[in-house]
Scaffold this active site. Structure first.
Site, PDB file in Angstrom:
ATOM      1  N   ALA A 155       0.859  -1.185   0.000  1.00 24.86           N
ATOM      2  CA  ALA A 155       0.000   0.000   0.000  1.00 24.86           C
ATOM      3  C   ALA A 155       0.896   1.235   0.000  1.00 24.86           C
ATOM      4  O   ALA A 155       1.906   1.279   0.700  1.00 24.86           O
ATOM      5  CB  ALA A 155      -0.878  -0.011   1.240  1.00 24.86           C
ATOM      6  N   LYS A 156       0.525   2.218  -0.791  1.00 21.75           N
ATOM      7  CA  LYS A 156       1.282   3.471  -0.817  1.00 21.75           C
ATOM      8  C   LYS A 156       0.660   4.383   0.241  1.00 21.75           C
ATOM      9  O   LYS A 156      -0.165   5.248  -0.059  1.00 21.75           O
ATOM     10  CB  LYS A 156       1.190   4.069  -2.231  1.00 21.75           C
ATOM     11  CG  LYS A 156       2.431   4.802  -2.673  1.00 21.75           C
ATOM     12  CD  LYS A 156       2.417   5.041  -4.160  1.00 21.75           C
ATOM     13  CE  LYS A 156       3.291   6.206  -4.558  1.00 21.75           C
ATOM     14  NZ  LYS A 156       4.706   6.083  -4.247  1.00 21.75           N
ATOM     15  N   VAL A 157       1.036   4.116   1.486  1.00 24.17           N
ATOM     16  CA  VAL A 157       0.438   4.799   2.641  1.00 24.17           C
ATOM     17  C   VAL A 157       1.276   6.031   3.002  1.00 24.17           C
ATOM     18  O   VAL A 157       2.503   5.939   3.071  1.00 24.17           O
ATOM     19  CB  VAL A 157       0.397   3.837   3.859  1.00 24.17           C
ATOM     20  CG1 VAL A 157      -0.150   4.538   5.089  1.00 24.17           C
ATOM     21  CG2 VAL A 157      -0.430   2.604   3.534  1.00 24.17           C
ATOM     22  N   TYR A 161       6.004   6.825   4.454  1.00 22.85           N
ATOM     23  CA  TYR A 161       7.057   7.661   3.882  1.00 22.85           C
ATOM     24  C   TYR A 161       7.923   8.371   4.918  1.00 22.85           C
ATOM     25  O   TYR A 161       8.912   9.003   4.557  1.00 22.85           O
ATOM     26  CB  TYR A 161       6.451   8.615   2.837  1.00 22.85           C
ATOM     27  CG  TYR A 161       6.228   7.820   1.563  1.00 22.85           C
ATOM     28  CD1 TYR A 161       7.213   7.785   0.586  1.00 22.85           C
ATOM     29  CD2 TYR A 161       5.112   7.013   1.405  1.00 22.85           C
ATOM     30  CE1 TYR A 161       7.071   6.988  -0.541  1.00 22.85           C
ATOM     31  CE2 TYR A 161       4.955   6.213   0.295  1.00 22.85           C
ATOM     32  CZ  TYR A 161       5.941   6.203  -0.680  1.00 22.85           C
ATOM     33  OH  TYR A 161       5.811   5.400  -1.776  1.00 22.85           O
TER      34      TYR A 161
END
Ligand code: PPE
Length: 302
Positions: A155-157, A161
């Site tokens: 998932a690009k949560v 980052y």
């Protein structure tokens, strides 16, 4: 950037109006998902690269963290096209973001409102103008990449980052252009915002999709390499194998295909863009610029 118009929950608004409340849940806890997409200028107009796959990943990211996007995939696709047209951009970077509102607070985010925005802007070579030609200097980070049962790496949560930022800033503070993060077992994982590949003895390797993001550029590279009869092995490798690689490069929407010329002050190969990297990079740029018919279905013209 302040003249950009932004799509926010179904409306195009001016830069100054694209605001959220200080109690926005995502701002406090990092639970939000986003995408990074590029639109390129071609001879037949502007074209978005692998839009369908990016939309798919956005919805998968939301599904993984239990967020329900209150728009259909078609609506988000239209929002992206509208944003580009409204801003009159021929080539741009596209950032859809899905975030939680400020109607409820605390970690039990069940029932809180879900919002969506799309921003577009011009973004040149991610790692500097010369990076694509000359390659970059990178440092193995002192920060470890996500453990697969701590952060959801497919998932690009937003919150994921923080790990990337720690690594990136450390690398830049030490005079490098990018960081390479190792996974919890010490194998090479990925860059702060890129997947990584090495070329050794004519063969290509990239880490398997465990602790790293399922990169769409990564997938494109694997397919392009196969067309040249080069198999890409999705296999773990250690940092010392990276040191003795003939070539190394990053792949990513923002970074495109960026050669790596040095790792931890050790020259990689000839210290410039490698032959295989160049071939893959040239083909990639031909594809995104609409000059390769085989992959024309990867482009969505607007
Ligand atoms: N790994 C990570 C951690 C990552 O963030 C990206 C994209 C990739 C791999 C490559 O994935 P893909 O773009 O699908 O090939 N990073 C995005 C964000 C960069 C930023 O600074 O923001 C991007 O490249 O758009």
């Amino acid at each position: 950037m302040d003249n950009i118009k932004i799509w926010m929950d179904g409306k195009i608004v001016n830069w100054d109006e694209a605001n959220v409340h200080i109690m926005t849940h995502t701002l406090h806890y990092g639970l939000g998902v986003f995408e990074g997409i590029r639109c390129y200028k071609t001879d037949n107009g502007s074209a978005i690269f692998r839009l369908k796959e990016h939309i798919e990943r956005l919805f998968n990211s939301a599904h993984i963290v239990g967020m329900k996007i209150p728009y259909s995939k078609e609506a988000i696709t239209d929002a992206i096209k509208t944003s580009i047209k409204t801003n009159g951009l021929e080539a741009c970077y596209i950032r859809p973001i899905v975030f939680l509102g400020h109607d409820k607070f605390g970690l039990n985010c069940k029932g809180i409102s879900v919002h969506c925005a799309v921003a577009v802007w011009q973004w040149g070579a991610y790692l500097g103008e010369e990076s694509l030609v000359k390659g970059i200097r990178v440092k193995v980070s002192s920060f470890t990449r996500h453990h697969i049962n701590i952060s959801m790496t497919k998932a690009k949560v937003c919150g994921n980052y923080v790990n990337s930022i720690l690594a990136k800033v450390e690398a830049v503070d030490n005079g490098y252009e990018e960081a390479i993060l190792l996974d919890v077992n010490g194998n090479v994982a990925e860059g702060s915002g890129e997947n990584i590949f090495i070329v050794r003895g004519g063969a290509i390797k990239t880490p398997p999709i465990t602790s790293v993001l399922e990169g769409i550029t990564r997938d494109s590279v694997i397919k392009i390499a196969a067309d040249y009869g080069i198999e890409v092995k999705e296999e773990l490798f250690s940092r010392d194998e990276l040191y003795i690689a003939d070539e190394a490069f990053f792949s990513g929407t923002a970074a495109e295909i960026t050669p790596i010329r040095e790792v931890d002050n050790r020259i990689i190969g000839k210290g410039s863009i490698g032959e295989t990297t160049k071939k893959l990079q040239d083909t990639f740029f031909d594809i995104v610029k609409g000059k390769n018919n085989k992959y024309k279905e990867w482009l969505t013209y607007i």
